[in-house]
Design a protein around this motif. Structure first.
Motif, PDB file in Angstrom:
ATOM      1  N   GLU A   1       0.667  -0.737  -0.540  1.00  0.00           N
ATOM      2  CA  GLU A   1       0.350  -0.004   0.031  1.00  0.00           C
ATOM      3  C   GLU A   1       0.820   1.524   0.235  1.00  0.00           C
ATOM      4  O   GLU A   1      -0.070   2.292  -0.528  1.00  0.00           O
ATOM      5  N   ALA A   2       2.019   1.576   0.791  1.00  0.00           N
ATOM      6  CA  ALA A   2       2.186   2.185   0.733  1.00  0.00           C
ATOM      7  C   ALA A   2       3.825   2.730  -1.045  1.00  0.00           C
ATOM      8  O   ALA A   2       3.922   4.116  -0.659  1.00  0.00           O
ATOM      9  N   SER A   3       3.209   1.659  -1.823  1.00  0.00           N
ATOM     10  CA  SER A   3       3.825   2.040  -3.095  1.00  0.00           C
ATOM     11  C   SER A   3       3.002   3.017  -3.616  1.00  0.00           C
ATOM     12  O   SER A   3       3.479   3.502  -4.901  1.00  0.00           O
ATOM     13  N   THR A   4       1.967   2.729  -3.661  1.00  0.00           N
ATOM     14  CA  THR A   4       1.251   4.311  -3.398  1.00  0.00           C
ATOM     15  C   THR A   4       0.944   5.331  -2.897  1.00  0.00           C
ATOM     16  O   THR A   4       0.034   6.679  -4.335  1.00  0.00           O
TER      17      THR A   4
ATOM     18  N   ASN B   1      -2.279  -4.513   0.097  1.00  0.00           N
ATOM     19  CA  ASN B   1      -2.998  -3.431   1.588  1.00  0.00           C
ATOM     20  C   ASN B   1      -2.496  -4.502   2.845  1.00  0.00           C
ATOM     21  O   ASN B   1      -3.535  -5.195   3.871  1.00  0.00           O
ATOM     22  N   ASN B   2      -1.182  -4.443   3.701  1.00  0.00           N
ATOM     23  CA  ASN B   2      -1.202  -5.204   4.775  1.00  0.00           C
ATOM     24  C   ASN B   2      -0.899  -4.687   6.009  1.00  0.00           C
ATOM     25  O   ASN B   2      -0.102  -4.676   6.955  1.00  0.00           O
ATOM     26  N   ALA B   3      -1.048  -3.063   5.244  1.00  0.00           N
ATOM     27  CA  ALA B   3      -1.715  -2.018   6.797  1.00  0.00           C
ATOM     28  C   ALA B   3      -0.649  -1.707   7.348  1.00  0.00           C
ATOM     29  O   ALA B   3      -0.593  -0.413   8.346  1.00  0.00           O
TER      30      ALA B   3
ATOM     31  N   PRO C   1       1.636   3.191  10.321  1.00  0.00           N
ATOM     32  CA  PRO C   1       0.537   2.281   9.734  1.00  0.00           C
ATOM     33  C   PRO C   1      -0.045   3.064   9.205  1.00  0.00           C
ATOM     34  O   PRO C   1       0.383   3.913   8.053  1.00  0.00           O
ATOM     35  N   GLU C   2      -0.895   2.446   7.823  1.00  0.00           N
ATOM     36  CA  GLU C   2      -2.033   2.423   7.124  1.00  0.00           C
ATOM     37  C   GLU C   2      -2.247   4.343   7.347  1.00  0.00           C
ATOM     38  O   GLU C   2      -2.242   4.215   5.726  1.00  0.00           O
TER      39      GLU C   2
END
Ligand SMILES: Cc1ncc(C[n+]2csc(CCOP(=O)(O)OP(=O)(O)O)c2C)c(N)n1
Ligand SMILES: [Mg+2]
Length: 334
Positions: free
Chosen positions: A158-161, A186-188, A194-195
């Motif tokens: 998810e952080a790559s977005t 998306n593993n939080a 954190p997300e």
């Protein structure tokens, strides 16, 4: 537990019983290979481990739609479930982990998790997060320009977005209706972040801004993921363009063997997600539909253990590359 109704289940998705058992074996294999890697790390034999644990269903459910050697995949470092399904072997994974000459990813040069296979169209990752997306989109453009029916799968966390590369790739894919599927696992967490400190709004919702569908799926339900990915791949093969899949899942291990996750997340939170472990959930489905009983489960688990024992022994005994080879296959030769 959000289990699919067996009646409406895998048959409706066009999956045979054997497909399910193949998926199950691969998910379990990825988990057991990863667990053994941590043992080797703690024994001081493997310098670094980065895990797939918790994300196997998202990976296998998606990649089950790929045609190895025809479609292309740009995996990220956690995607052992994808590369094992496509045809890399546990032996390959351990040779890479232990940096032996026979490592098919890089002949022992790269960090673990940088999967690569010309034969299987698995393109190696660069270490900076997110750089795979524009490359994947370029490959999808090549498919389109050549009139070939290949689809590209591009994966990341998810952080790559949060980086520009992802947005540029999404935009370009949307403009040109390219045959690419973006899978966000998306593993939080992004290491300790954190997300909610990393992602504004919803990831799947962002696809609308680039003019193509974005779907959110329970990433720990292999059949739900398969269904979402099947639609996405079919859409791409029809020439209708990209899809973004956001698979909601959870990283069960620390970020890597160099990370102490007790500093930023509660043990109770991990326990909650352990109750939603994709392996236990799939086993429940397989048992309820009569595809798996205790005896078969044991047989599959024993087979995997024996295979891992054998290949670990092989990899530990395999030679390192000679120092003189260090600069080979780095630059174009001949
Ligand atoms: C451009 C860049 N910044 C930072 C890093 C260090 N780094 C490696 S993995 C990672 C976290 C990525 O999180 P996410 O995309 O959610 O994937 P996950 O590891 O959670 O699967 C970071 C910050 C990097 N490799 N590249
Ligand atoms: Mg993450």
């Amino acid at each position: 537990m959000d289990l699919r109704d067996a009646q409406a289940g895998h048959g409706a998705l066009g999956l045979e019983d054997d497909d399910l058992l193949r998926m199950y074996r691969c998910i379990l294999l990825a988990r057991r290979v990863d667990e053994r890697m941590w043992v080797l790390n703690r024994q001081g034999k493997a310098a670094f481990v980065i895990s797939c644990q918790g994300q196997e269903a998202a990976q296998v459910g998606t990649a089950y739609n790929l045609r190895p050697g025809r479609d292309y995949v740009y995996p990220y470092y956690r995607d052992a479930g994808i590369t094992l399904l496509l045809g890399q072997t546990p032996r390959d994974q351990f040779l890479s982990l232990l940096a032996r000459r026979e490592d098919p990813n890089s002949a022992g040069r790269q960090m673990p998790g940088h999967y690569s296979s010309r034969k299987l169209n698995i393109v190696t990752a660069s270490a900076p997060v997110g750089v795979q997306y524009p490359q994947a989109t370029g490959t999808a453009l090549a498919f389109k320009m050549r009139g070939e029916d290949g689809v590209v799968l591009a994966c990341g966390g998810e952080a790559s977005t949060s980086g520009g590369d992802w947005h540029e790739a999404m935009n370009f894919a949307g403009i040109h209706d390219l045959p690419v599927v973006f899978l966000i696992e998306n593993n939080a967490y992004a290491i300790s972040v954190p997300e909610k400190m990393q992602v504004a709004g919803s990831i799947s919702g962002r696809a609308a801004g680039y003019g193509f569908p974005g779907v959110e799926v329970d990433g720990n339900d292999v059949l739900a993921v398969y269904e979402a990915a099947k639609e996405a791949f079919e859409r791409a093969r029809r020439g209708d363009g990209p899809t973004l899949i956001e698979a909601k899942t959870y990283r069960l291990t620390a970020h890597s063997s160099d990370d102490d996750d007790r500093r930023y997340r509660e043990r109770e939170e991990i326990e909650v997600w352990r109750q939603k472990d994709p392996i236990a959930r799939f086993e429940k489905y397989l048992e309820e539909t009569g595809l798996l009983d205790e005896e078969q489960k044991e047989e599959i688990a024993d087979g995997i253990k024996a295979e891992i024992d054998e290949v670990v022994e092989y990899a530990e005994g395999a030679p390192y590359a000679d120092p003189e080879e260090a600069l080979e296959r780095v630059y174009a030769e001949g």
